[in-house]
Design an enzyme around this catalytic site. Structure first.
Site, mmCIF file in Angstrom:
data_model
loop_
_atom_site.group_PDB
_atom_site.id
_atom_site.type_symbol
_atom_site.label_atom_id
_atom_site.label_comp_id
_atom_site.label_asym_id
_atom_site.label_seq_id
_atom_site.Cartn_x
_atom_site.Cartn_y
_atom_site.Cartn_z
ATOM 1 N N LYS A 41 0.829 -1.201 0.000
ATOM 2 C CA LYS A 41 0.000 0.000 0.000
ATOM 3 C C LYS A 41 0.873 1.265 0.000
ATOM 4 C CE LYS A 41 -3.753 -1.014 2.358
ATOM 5 N NZ LYS A 41 -4.402 -1.271 3.653
ATOM 6 N N ARG A 111 -3.448 2.816 8.452
ATOM 7 C CA ARG A 111 -3.703 1.621 7.621
ATOM 8 C C ARG A 111 -2.513 0.686 7.673
ATOM 9 N NH1 ARG A 111 -4.679 4.449 1.887
ATOM 10 N NH2 ARG A 111 -5.768 2.507 1.408
ATOM 11 N N GLY A 120 -6.516 -11.023 8.203
ATOM 12 C CA GLY A 120 -6.100 -11.155 9.594
ATOM 13 C C GLY A 120 -5.224 -10.007 10.042
ATOM 14 N N MET A 122 -4.495 -5.974 10.705
ATOM 15 C CA MET A 122 -5.385 -4.992 11.291
ATOM 16 C C MET A 122 -6.165 -4.222 10.225
ATOM 17 S SD MET A 122 -4.743 -1.786 13.720
ATOM 18 C CE MET A 122 -5.057 -0.676 12.373
ATOM 19 N N ARG A 356 -3.067 -1.693 -6.799
ATOM 20 C CA ARG A 356 -2.264 -2.925 -6.761
ATOM 21 C C ARG A 356 -2.627 -3.780 -7.967
ATOM 22 N NH1 ARG A 356 -5.423 -5.198 -1.491
ATOM 23 N NH2 ARG A 356 -7.469 -4.849 -2.350
ATOM 24 N N HIS A 474 -2.944 -45.988 -8.397
ATOM 25 C CA HIS A 474 -3.362 -46.443 -9.723
ATOM 26 C C HIS A 474 -4.486 -45.566 -10.275
ATOM 27 C CE1 HIS A 474 -5.722 -49.008 -12.508
ATOM 28 N NE2 HIS A 474 -4.521 -49.308 -12.955
ATOM 29 N N GLU A 795 16.158 -45.489 -14.566
ATOM 30 C CA GLU A 795 15.197 -45.474 -13.460
ATOM 31 C C GLU A 795 15.658 -46.304 -12.273
ATOM 32 O OE1 GLU A 795 11.512 -47.181 -14.796
ATOM 33 O OE2 GLU A 795 12.523 -48.556 -16.148
ATOM 34 N N SER A 814 15.667 -42.068 -21.251
ATOM 35 C CA SER A 814 14.470 -41.415 -20.753
ATOM 36 C C SER A 814 14.398 -41.697 -19.256
ATOM 37 C CB SER A 814 13.230 -41.955 -21.463
ATOM 38 O OG SER A 814 12.092 -41.313 -20.960
ATOM 39 N N GLY A 816 12.914 -42.469 -15.994
ATOM 40 C CA GLY A 816 11.668 -42.975 -15.415
ATOM 41 C C GLY A 816 11.671 -42.586 -13.950
ATOM 42 N N THR A 817 11.208 -41.367 -13.683
ATOM 43 C CA THR A 817 11.418 -40.820 -12.338
ATOM 44 C C THR A 817 10.463 -41.390 -11.297
ATOM 45 O OG1 THR A 817 10.147 -38.927 -13.103
ATOM 46 C CG2 THR A 817 12.539 -38.690 -13.020
ATOM 47 N N CYS A 881 10.100 -39.268 -18.640
ATOM 48 C CA CYS A 881 8.752 -39.750 -18.934
ATOM 49 C C CYS A 881 7.997 -40.134 -17.670
ATOM 50 C CB CYS A 881 8.791 -40.916 -19.910
ATOM 51 S SG CYS A 881 9.663 -42.350 -19.251
ATOM 52 N N TYR A 901 13.851 -32.995 -23.605
ATOM 53 C CA TYR A 901 12.388 -32.894 -23.641
ATOM 54 C C TYR A 901 11.781 -33.458 -22.359
ATOM 55 C CZ TYR A 901 12.295 -37.900 -24.706
ATOM 56 O OH TYR A 901 12.450 -39.254 -24.636
#
Ligand code: ADP
Ligand code: MG
Ligand code: MG
Length: 929
Positions: A41, A111, A120, A122, A356, A474, A795, A814, A816-817, A881, A901
């Site tokens: 403000k 203010r 919350g 003032m 704002r 799943h 992985e 790739s 596989g995390t 992936c 990617y």
């Protein structure tokens, strides 16, 4: 004032630090960038003043003063009060009024204003400085009795409630009684001067009663108390809780703004209002807001009277309206963003009290961003940076009509596992779902949890709800994959399969098969009845497509998709996917008649494989062995044919784009009936006179394949090496599909991926097997080029750590995390997510669920693999992936790791496009610093 020094700052020297920044008369000591120190403000008021806009003079006490107040044992820091007195003198000079002066009184508002607006904190106290004497001055100056008393009664109530802690109801009740005298629908403007005088007396009594002291009459005491009350509210319970929930640090502190009062309640040429420079719901470029004549402050928001739309102001005060419109535009230009404004008009003069950046809906955010780019106000990069990934997701999901939600009866809450709105009739079993759907009914599948056996029912349902399971259960994973809304882990939901009904254990609300229910996957709730929905289609959102098009220009990461079926691939492509990063062949095994064929093959797989080895070593086979080989080969041949058809469909849908096909991954038992169920079946049948040979054999096979830790067991490349026919058959199906599609004029790009490699030898052996088969296909192809890339998933932690060796055999990795996370933490994902992991996150033992957002240690393993892989093979292609590929925070990490990617479920492709662009922008900004 006597001998005032050259600059205002010089006059404030009592405090060791600079705690005060003033503005007024066209200049300001702070500016809009100083939100940390001045709060939102205060920074806005300084900035508006610098921009030449009409603001009432005032000053901001810094957030640092607030922190020092607490460090000082809730005492104003040394010298601050003296500086406040000097600053008040400046305000007096600038406003031409005096604080506490009976002839020409200055009134101020006090203010709060933190860096982030916070519920919350003032509330604002208006009209501070009033007492019996200054009130007389106010009245004689304005010649307006009613106005004076109205301001006074407001002040006592506000100060009493906010600063002195008196219950607000003690002020509201007498006000309502006073209004009631003037009729049932009387407004506050109907109150007479005598009513207001009466209220003031009553209010003073209320304060005396509640606090045991008189209402403070000394304006400076009022100011001192109000400043301390603002500071104190920083550590009020509500503010504390809010910061905890929003992860806002507790040491930011709040600023205090002391602002000359301007009066919107001086008659019909005065007023107050709030407005947005554009419609925050639709984004349309029109002023949007509300205002009230003859009113003060919070009257508009509090709904004291029904406020007319801001357009009404054009009729009431055309000149002011025009000025306000111009200011709105100027502020938009200045901040280069839609502004949320608060203003007051005093006797035809406009004052700006707050500005704002405006909060907005997802639809508005996209429209505003696109409009502002075409207006030349912001760059494409800024447009992309301003959209939140969750907003994109929101725009692609059906939602419930918000009006209808309000009155709806909620049955249970759960985890918002896959967003969107779904309406249908409850069914409790996948087969029932299919049966109902075949009759043309829409259904919601209600399960305790789902397993691969439920897939056909999930695919045909509008939405899925489970009582157990987490964000990567799943149900959740499959639902996201196929784009269905899903609520998972509704622990209060008690499902009775036998009775085909369910209820909430807390409220007892129940529903049975066939009852209409509405499932909100975005908020994670299930409601009774069929609620109306609002639908959202990508094709009909040109502005969203525009923003994503800009994102594509910015991003470095490719965005691919995880898709197992041609329809999914086509959907993903429409969303902008640039390839398939993961096509899971085993998902095809479960459809319709295939499961039977697959089971037929699995039952004899071991015997047949051993027999084949014997035969190739020149040993004779028994009749039984011979038969097993024949059964096995027949089943595999059928499977090959079906899979070839699948791959042709996928290659066509992704024509010209790469398709990574992963060979079989899950443990075989996943395709067989559950061990316990089969055991019960056989035991019951035996008790009743005898089980069939078939069932007994099946039981024996299931038992023989049983593993203690199947996710660490015979699966992935291990399975392919034990039963090489799986590798051979799938290789042939992929390559023959490629040939067929090429013959039909298509451009298939095949990549074959081996899962779960931990040692380079696993990959080398699989590759040998596969290449021999590919060579055979090539020979038979009659001149058509057979072409594929060979790669692997990373992985298993050992795979990541030895990626340099593995890269000798693989042209792409790739990550596989899902498995990599599971094995790095040593968590069983299927068990952990519904269980202790929820608690871990709740209690802060883990910052986030690592199956949702990539963990830094897992990312560290990826980084090692990337470095080692590239060292061996500089042009190695690197992607992800796992589920993380569609998670914005994880995508940022993938950008930093330097992957090529990300690949995610079709419905997350648009979000990933945006997040990948934002990752580039964030990195660029960090490098600039
Ligand atoms: P919030 O953070 O709740 O928006 P504000 O400090 O902005 O609180 O105050 C709320 C309202 O009070 C403002 O929108 C404005 O209408 C009124 N107000 C605050 N300060 C003044 C002032 N100096 N003169 C007139 N009205 C004021
Ligand atoms: Mg405000
Ligand atoms: Mg895996």
């Amino acid at each position: 004032m006597a001998n005032s020094p050259a600059t205002t700052a010089d006059r404030r020297h009592a405090a060791a630090k600079r705690y005060i920044y003033a503005w007024g008369g066209g200049s300001a000591e702070g500016n809009g960038k100083m939100k940390d120190l001045l709060g939102g403000k205060g920074a806005g008021l300084a900035e508006m003043t610098l921009a030449g806009l009409p603001t009432p003079p005032g000053f901001t006490i810094t957030t640092e003063a607030c922190n020092d107040y607490f460090a000082n044992g809730r005492q104003l820091p040394e010298g601050l009060w003296d500086d406040v007195l000097v600053a008040m003198n400046e305000v007096e000079e600038r406003s031409g009024k005096s604080f506490g002066d009976a002839a020409n009184p200055l009134l101020v508002s006090v203010r709060s204003g933190a860096k982030f607006s916070m519920p919350g904190m003032m509330d604002t106290v208006l009209n501070l400085g009033l007492n019996e004497e200054t009130l007389r001055g106010l009245i004689s100056l304005t010649g307006n009795d009613r106005f004076g008393w109205d301001a006074y009664r407001r002040f006592i109530a506000m100060f009493g409630r906010i600063v002195m802690g008196v219950d607000g109801a003690a002020f509201d009740e007498p006000l309502e009684e006073a209004k009631a005298v003037h009729g049932a629908n009387a407004k506050d403007t109907d109150l007479t001067v005598d009513d207001l005088k009466g209220l003031v007396e009553t209010y003073k009594g209320v304060v005396r009663e509640a606090t045991g002291r008189e209402f403070p009459t000394d304006p400076y005491e009022q100011l001192d108390l109000a400043i301390k009350a603002v500071f104190a509210s920083w550590f009020g319970k509500r503010a504390n809780d809010y910061r905890n929930s929003q992860k806002i640090p507790h040491d930011l502190g709040t600023a205090v703004n002391v602002v000359t009062m301007v009066f919107g309640n001086m008659g019909d040429d005065s007023g107050t209002g709030v407005a947005f420079t554009r419609d925050p719901n639709t984004g349309e470029n029109v002023l949007y807001g509300e205002y009230l004549t003859n009113a003060q402050g919070e009257d508009v928001v509090a709904g004291i009277r029904t406020a007319p739309k801001i357009a009404q102001m054009e009729q009431d005060m055309p000149a002011v309206y025009a000025e306000f419109q111009r200011i709105g535009q100027q502020l938009e230009q200045h901040y280069r963003n839609v502004q949320d404004l608060e203003f007051t008009i005093e006797r035809g003069r406009l004052y700006m009290l707050q500005t704002r950046d405006a909060k907005r809906t997802a639809a508005a955010a996209v429209r505003i961003a696109v409009d502002m780019v075409s207006e030349g106000l912001i760059s494409k990069e800024e447009a992309v940076a301003r959209i939140e990934p969750a907003q994109v997701d929101q725009l692609l999901r059906d939602t419930f009509d918000p009006g209808a939600l309000k009155d709806a009866q909620k049955i249970v809450n759960g985890l918002n596992a896959s967003p969107g709105a779904a309406v249908g009739r409850a069914v409790f079993d996948a087969d029932d779902a299919v049966a109902w759907a075949e009759r043309g009914e829409k259904v919601i599948l209600v399960r305790i949890e789902t397993s691969p056996d439920d897939f056909h029912g999930m695919a045909i349902s509008q939405g899925i709800i489970t009582a157990r399971g987490g964000a990567t259960s799943h149900a959740a994973v499959v639902a996201r994959q196929i784009g269905k809304p899903c609520v998972a882990g509704s622990s209060d939901l008690v499902v009775d399969y036998a009775g085909k009904q369910a209820h909430c254990s807390v409220t007892g609300i129940e529903f049975k098969q066939g009852d209409w229910v509405s499932l909100d996957g975005s908020s994670g709730a299930l409601y009774l009845g069929a609620l109306p929905t609002v639908s959202a289609r990508f094709e009909e959102q040109p502005e969203l497509q525009q923003v994503l098009g800009w994102a594509d220009e910015i991003r470095r990461l490719g965005v691919w998709t995880n898709a197992d079926k041609p329809e999914e691939a086509a959907q993903a492509r429409a969303y902008g996917a640039q390839g398939i990063g993961l096509c899971r062949t085993e998902h095809m095994f479960r459809e319709g008649e295939r499961l039977e064929i697959v089971r037929g093959a699995i039952l004899v797989a071991n015997v047949a494989t051993r027999a084949k080895a014997k035969a190739s070593a020149g040993e004779p086979l028994s009749g039984e062995e011979q038969a097993a080989v024949e059964t096995f080969d027949a089943a595999m041949a059928k499977l090959e044919q079906l899979q070839q058809g699948d791959f042709e469909g996928i290659f066509k849908a992704m024509d010209g784009l790469p398709v990574v096909v992963r060979l079989i991954d899950p443990p075989l038992h996943e395709f067989l009936p559950n061990l316990e169920e089969q055991l019960v079946k056989v035991t019951r049948a035996e008790d009743a006179g005898g089980a069939s040979e078939e069932d007994k054999e099946l039981l024996a096979t299931i038992k023989s394949m049983h593993e203690q830790n199947p996710m660490l067991g015979l699966r992935g490349c291990r399975l392919g090496l034990m039963i090489p026919d799986f590798v051979k058959v799938q290789t042939r199906a992929i390559l023959n599909a490629q040939i067929a599609v090429k013959q039909a004029g298509g451009h298939p790009i095949a990549k074959i991926m081996i899962p779960l490699v931990g040692h380079v030898n696993e990959l080398a052996a699989t590759r040998k097997l596969l290449e021999a088969e590919a060579e055979a296909v090539r020979q038979a192809a009659g001149g058509i080029e057979v072409d594929y890339k060979f790669g692997t998933m990373i992985e298993v932690p050992r795979g990541a750590l030895t990626a340099g060796e593995i890269a000798r055999e693989a042209s792409f990795f790739s990550f596989g995390t899902n498995d990599l996370t599971q094995m790095t933490f040593g968590y069983s994902r299927d068990d952990a997510e519904g269980g202790f992991l929820l608690k871990y996150v709740e209690e802060g033992i883990l910052p986030v669920n690592p199956f949702q957002t990539l963990d830094d240690a897992v990312a560290g393993l990826m980084r090692i693999a990337v470095e080692k892989g590239r060292a061996t093979r500089p042009d190695i292609e690197l992607g992800i992936c796992g589920e993380h590929g569609g998670d914005p925070d994880s995508i940022h990490k993938c950008e930093r790791i330097g992957l090529d990617y990300v690949s995610c479920s079709p419905y997350r492709v648009p979000v990933a496009r945006l997040a990948a662009a934002q990752a580039v922008l964030v990195n660029a900004a960090e490098n600039d610093r």
